[in-house]
Design a protein around this motif. Sequence first.
Motif, PDB file in Angstrom:
ATOM      1  N   SER A   7       1.405   8.395  17.245  1.00  0.00           N
ATOM      2  CA  SER A   7      -0.031   8.126  17.285  1.00  0.00           C
ATOM      3  C   SER A   7      -0.744   9.403  16.878  1.00  0.00           C
ATOM      4  N   LEU A  37      -0.349   7.790  29.795  1.00  0.00           N
ATOM      5  CA  LEU A  37      -0.724   6.369  29.823  1.00  0.00           C
ATOM      6  C   LEU A  37      -2.212   6.195  30.121  1.00  0.00           C
ATOM      7  N   ASP A  40      -4.053   7.800  26.703  1.00  0.00           N
ATOM      8  CA  ASP A  40      -3.846   7.119  25.418  1.00  0.00           C
ATOM      9  C   ASP A  40      -2.744   6.062  25.544  1.00  0.00           C
ATOM     10  N   PRO A  41      -3.042   4.936  26.226  1.00  0.00           N
ATOM     11  CA  PRO A  41      -2.011   3.919  26.409  1.00  0.00           C
ATOM     12  C   PRO A  41      -1.503   3.345  25.078  1.00  0.00           C
ATOM     13  N   ALA A  42      -2.372   3.194  24.111  1.00  0.00           N
ATOM     14  CA  ALA A  42      -1.947   2.655  22.813  1.00  0.00           C
ATOM     15  C   ALA A  42      -1.027   3.641  22.105  1.00  0.00           C
ATOM     16  N   GLY A  43      -1.304   4.914  22.255  1.00  0.00           N
ATOM     17  CA  GLY A  43      -0.449   5.934  21.643  1.00  0.00           C
ATOM     18  C   GLY A  43       0.933   5.942  22.258  1.00  0.00           C
ATOM     19  N   GLU A  45       2.358   3.396  23.739  1.00  0.00           N
ATOM     20  CA  GLU A  45       2.999   2.153  23.287  1.00  0.00           C
ATOM     21  C   GLU A  45       3.509   2.301  21.862  1.00  0.00           C
ATOM     22  N   ALA A  46       2.716   2.878  20.984  1.00  0.00           N
ATOM     23  CA  ALA A  46       3.122   3.039  19.590  1.00  0.00           C
ATOM     24  C   ALA A  46       4.365   3.908  19.465  1.00  0.00           C
ATOM     25  N   ASP A  51       5.462  -0.343  15.677  1.00  0.00           N
ATOM     26  CA  ASP A  51       4.484  -1.297  15.143  1.00  0.00           C
ATOM     27  C   ASP A  51       5.232  -2.284  14.271  1.00  0.00           C
TER      28      ASP A  51
END
Length: 140
Positions: A7, A37, A40-43, A45-46, A51
């Motif tokens: 990310s 988390l 940057d939870p999306a980071g 996860e990525a 993706d």
Amino acid sequence: MSTVVTSDSIVLLSQIGVSFEQDGTYSLDEVRLREALTEDPAGVEAVLVGDAAVTDDGVLDVLATTIDALVGESGRIPTAKQAAEDNISELESLIASQEVRLENVEARLERQFAALESLIGQLQSQSGFLTSIISQQAAQ
């Protein structure tokens, strides 16, 4: 070939609390993971799951592929295990055939020994007979 997703803010596993020790094990800093988390939870996860839309793998995908290459049905570990088992079978077969060969040699040597004992007994008997004949001849 796929690439590992990062990310904008998370590039290294150490940024989410994962570190690798000198002995090959890993450790997880739960506090650092919780912070990542939260920030940057999306980071996170990525980095971990990737993706799928652009076929980029996350760290967990790469790890799963690596583990499968090691322990999967045709992986290195099962292949090495099968080779070792085949070696063991061959050695057991060789040992069994050598044991049979040794049993045959032992049986042959026992027969030869018994034949020699019998011959010695016959020769001792003949020696005693000849000794008595010579003694009788000398006495006359």
